[in-house]
Design an enzyme around this catalytic site. Structure first.
Site, PDB file in Angstrom:
ATOM      1  N   LYS A  17     -17.566  -0.127 -17.819  1.00  0.00           N
ATOM      2  CA  LYS A  17     -16.773  -0.610 -19.128  1.00  0.00           C
ATOM      3  C   LYS A  17     -16.452   0.285 -20.010  1.00  0.00           C
ATOM      4  O   LYS A  17     -16.839   1.318 -20.379  1.00  0.00           O
ATOM      5  CB  LYS A  17     -16.512  -2.021 -18.732  1.00  0.00           C
ATOM      6  CG  LYS A  17     -16.592  -2.708 -17.674  1.00  0.00           C
ATOM      7  CD  LYS A  17     -15.092  -1.724 -16.400  1.00  0.00           C
ATOM      8  CE  LYS A  17     -16.346  -2.521 -14.883  1.00  0.00           C
ATOM      9  NZ  LYS A  17     -16.065  -4.307 -14.598  1.00  0.00           N
ATOM     10  N   TYR A  43     -16.119 -12.555 -13.800  1.00  0.00           N
ATOM     11  CA  TYR A  43     -16.156 -11.247 -12.529  1.00  0.00           C
ATOM     12  C   TYR A  43     -15.629 -12.122 -11.205  1.00  0.00           C
ATOM     13  O   TYR A  43     -17.137 -12.462 -10.873  1.00  0.00           O
ATOM     14  CB  TYR A  43     -16.662 -10.182 -13.072  1.00  0.00           C
ATOM     15  CG  TYR A  43     -16.489  -9.170 -12.769  1.00  0.00           C
ATOM     16  CD1 TYR A  43     -15.546  -8.687 -12.530  1.00  0.00           C
ATOM     17  CD2 TYR A  43     -17.345  -9.235 -11.300  1.00  0.00           C
ATOM     18  CE1 TYR A  43     -15.628  -7.381 -11.702  1.00  0.00           C
ATOM     19  CE2 TYR A  43     -17.562  -7.283 -10.995  1.00  0.00           C
ATOM     20  CZ  TYR A  43     -15.958  -6.950 -11.520  1.00  0.00           C
ATOM     21  OH  TYR A  43     -16.009  -5.771 -10.212  1.00  0.00           O
ATOM     22  N   ASP A  52     -22.973 -12.359 -20.137  1.00  0.00           N
ATOM     23  CA  ASP A  52     -22.724 -11.047 -19.627  1.00  0.00           C
ATOM     24  C   ASP A  52     -21.666 -10.953 -21.196  1.00  0.00           C
ATOM     25  O   ASP A  52     -20.494 -11.272 -20.641  1.00  0.00           O
ATOM     26  CB  ASP A  52     -21.808 -11.007 -18.178  1.00  0.00           C
ATOM     27  CG  ASP A  52     -20.800  -9.493 -18.004  1.00  0.00           C
ATOM     28  OD1 ASP A  52     -20.812  -8.807 -18.396  1.00  0.00           O
ATOM     29  OD2 ASP A  52     -20.576  -9.536 -16.281  1.00  0.00           O
ATOM     30  N   ARG A  73     -37.139   6.671 -10.231  1.00  0.00           N
ATOM     31  CA  ARG A  73     -37.265   5.549 -10.125  1.00  0.00           C
ATOM     32  C   ARG A  73     -37.720   4.855 -10.923  1.00  0.00           C
ATOM     33  O   ARG A  73     -36.859   3.315 -10.964  1.00  0.00           O
ATOM     34  CB  ARG A  73     -37.934   5.046  -8.174  1.00  0.00           C
ATOM     35  CG  ARG A  73     -37.800   3.614  -8.016  1.00  0.00           C
ATOM     36  CD  ARG A  73     -37.439   3.468  -6.236  1.00  0.00           C
ATOM     37  NE  ARG A  73     -38.347   4.362  -5.715  1.00  0.00           N
ATOM     38  CZ  ARG A  73     -39.364   3.515  -5.757  1.00  0.00           C
ATOM     39  NH1 ARG A  73     -40.135   2.909  -6.293  1.00  0.00           N
ATOM     40  NH2 ARG A  73     -40.169   4.614  -4.859  1.00  0.00           N
TER      41      ARG A  73
HETATM   42  C1  PLP Z   1     -16.798  -4.821 -13.688  1.00  0.00           C
HETATM   43  C2  PLP Z   1     -17.691  -6.043 -14.369  1.00  0.00           C
HETATM   44  C3  PLP Z   1     -18.410  -6.286 -13.419  1.00  0.00           C
HETATM   45  C4  PLP Z   1     -19.894  -5.416 -12.446  1.00  0.00           C
HETATM   46  O1  PLP Z   1     -19.836  -3.374 -13.203  1.00  0.00           O
HETATM   47  P1  PLP Z   1     -19.787  -2.542 -11.947  1.00  0.00           P
HETATM   48  O2  PLP Z   1     -20.526  -0.871 -12.798  1.00  0.00           O
HETATM   49  O3  PLP Z   1     -18.537  -2.622 -11.302  1.00  0.00           O
HETATM   50  O4  PLP Z   1     -21.507  -3.214 -11.165  1.00  0.00           O
HETATM   51  C5  PLP Z   1     -19.795  -7.817 -14.336  1.00  0.00           C
HETATM   52  N1  PLP Z   1     -18.966  -8.260 -15.295  1.00  0.00           N
HETATM   53  C6  PLP Z   1     -17.802  -8.144 -15.971  1.00  0.00           C
HETATM   54  C7  PLP Z   1     -17.093  -8.555 -16.370  1.00  0.00           C
HETATM   55  C8  PLP Z   1     -17.318  -6.732 -15.259  1.00  0.00           C
HETATM   56  O5  PLP Z   1     -16.252  -6.491 -15.491  1.00  0.00           O
END
Ligand code: PLP
Length: 387
Positions: free
Chosen positions: A201, A105, A176, A53
């Site tokens: 992604k 998002y 992000d 963890r």
């Molecule tokens: C998908 C996404 C998230 C969240 O990520 P997860 O892996 O689905 O929890 C956050 N920011 C952006 C821009 C995303 O496309």
């Protein structure tokens, strides 16, 4: 430790060699340390790992690779992008204020509105692509949070300019960077303090693993975040870490190919009669084009477009074969998404309208298939819609 001084190309860094996690058999594919715990050599002694963890060699290897790719001092790997963001927001106290971009998002908006607000955090939503947010800053403001280009409207925000506002006030600038991946953009180099990724992604890149990252330069911030991650217990599992390491090996060539395909498809969409608007930051008439050229090394593989009617949307989504009607983005396969009912379903209607998320808006995450096949598919779908 990421060893920023290792002066090789991005493509080479993606291969993950020359890092500090030792594997005594010199395996080329880094081993999956599928263990919950580690034995101690003696009282008060440790081999460097105690409990997964807290830390795990496979995860450490991945974190070192990612830190390098983002030119950061440290990266932390989480069980999802959302758990990375949720952990980051545990840095703040009730009464603290955060400026967030108007276009984000949907899951992040849900976290801020439904969870963080309940814990006493205050938010201001500002279009940071046109407003540097100065007027909203108070002595309670602890962070500015944005994506660039935004999802799904592709607004481009000047990271360096915002960093000059946040730096002098001691406010964290959080970017992000999911849409660009570290291949095309490195926000820390432009003055950001924290980079967020949904590793699900482009970084993982194969639509097979959920994961997230935070990347930082500041040692104190790293320690606070590691403490939170250990305490909350939301770090990435060893197997998922291994899948991410494997995905990253081809990150550079996937991004190149996906972007090339996206450029071709964006230009093609502009010629389709039922398409009323194509938003792609690689078009020279996109308002963020010059800024993208300045702060990024490419335009990415995401395209947002608007068609003539909700009926055309339905025809496309019901009949798509070569690409999938699915949530998510950034993988080898092309996905088509309907933001109004999928990624942005949770956003209040009034806000959706304000942002421009209509029932005629679609988003493509372009993959690495043969581009001619994708174009044939698009033409087939529009021919069906025209009938
Ligand atoms: C998908 C996404 C998230 C969240 O990520 P997860 O892996 O689905 O929890 C956050 N920011 C952006 C821009 C995303 O496309």
């Amino acid at each position: 430790m990421s060893d920023k001084s290792w002066n090789v190309s991005f493509e080479t860094k993606c291969q993950g060699m020359n890092l500090d996690v030792e594997d005594k058999y010199h395996a080329i594919s880094f081993p999956i340390y599928q263990t919950a715990t580690f034995s101690h050599p003696g009282l008060g002694e440790s081999n460097g790992y105690d409990y997964s963890r807290q830390s795990n060699p496979t995860r450490s290897q991945l974190e070192s690779i990612l830190a390098r790719l983002e030119n950061g001092n440290a990266a932390l790997a989480f069980s999802s992008g959302m758990s990375a963001i949720a952990t980051l927001f545990e840095l703040f106290e009730p009464g603290d204020h955060v400026i967030i971009d108007a276009d984000l998002y949907g899951g992040s908006v849900r976290l801020f509105d439904r969870v963080c607000r309940k814990c006493g955090l205050q938010f201001s939503r500002v279009d940071l692509s046109t407003d540097d947010g100065t007027a909203y800053i108070s002595d309670k403001t602890k962070a500015v949070y944005l994506e660039t280009p935004t999802n799904p409207m592709m607004h481009v925000t000047d990271i360096e300019k915002l960093a000059s506002v946040t730096k002098e006030r001691g406010i964290l600038l959080v970017v992000d960077n999911t849409f660009m991946s570290p291949y095309f953009q490195n926000p820390l180099d432009l003055g950001a303090d924290v980079v967020v990724h949904s590793g699900t992604k482009f970084i993982g890149g194969h639509h097979d693993t959920i994961g997230g990252f935070l990347v930082v330069n500041d040692k104190g911030l790293e320690e606070k975040l590691r403490y939170l991650c250990t305490t909350l217990g939301n770090a990435m599992s060893p197997f998922d870490s291994w899948l991410m390491i494997r995905g990253i090996r081809t990150l550079a060539i996937r991004m190149e190919r996906a972007e090339k395909n996206a450029g071709t498809i964006a230009r093609h969409l502009r010629e389709c009669p039922l398409v009323s608007k194509v938003i792609y930051p690689g078009f020279s008439d996109h308002p963020g084009y010059e800024l993208m050229k300045k702060q990024a090394r490419g335009f990415g593989a995401m395209i947002t477009f608007e068609v003539d009617s909700p009926e055309t949307v339905r025809t496309i989504l019901d009949n798509a074969q070569l690409f999938y009607f699915a949530e998510s983005l950034g993988g080898t396969e092309t996905l088509i998404t309907y933001p109004i009912t999928q990624t942005h379903a949770e956003i209040p209607d009034e806000q959706k309208m304000k942002i421009g998320i209509t029932d005629r808006l679609l988003r493509l995450s372009v993959g690495i298939e043969g581009v001619d096949d994708l174009i044939t598919e698009i033409d087939r779908l529009f021919a069906l819609a025209e009938k």
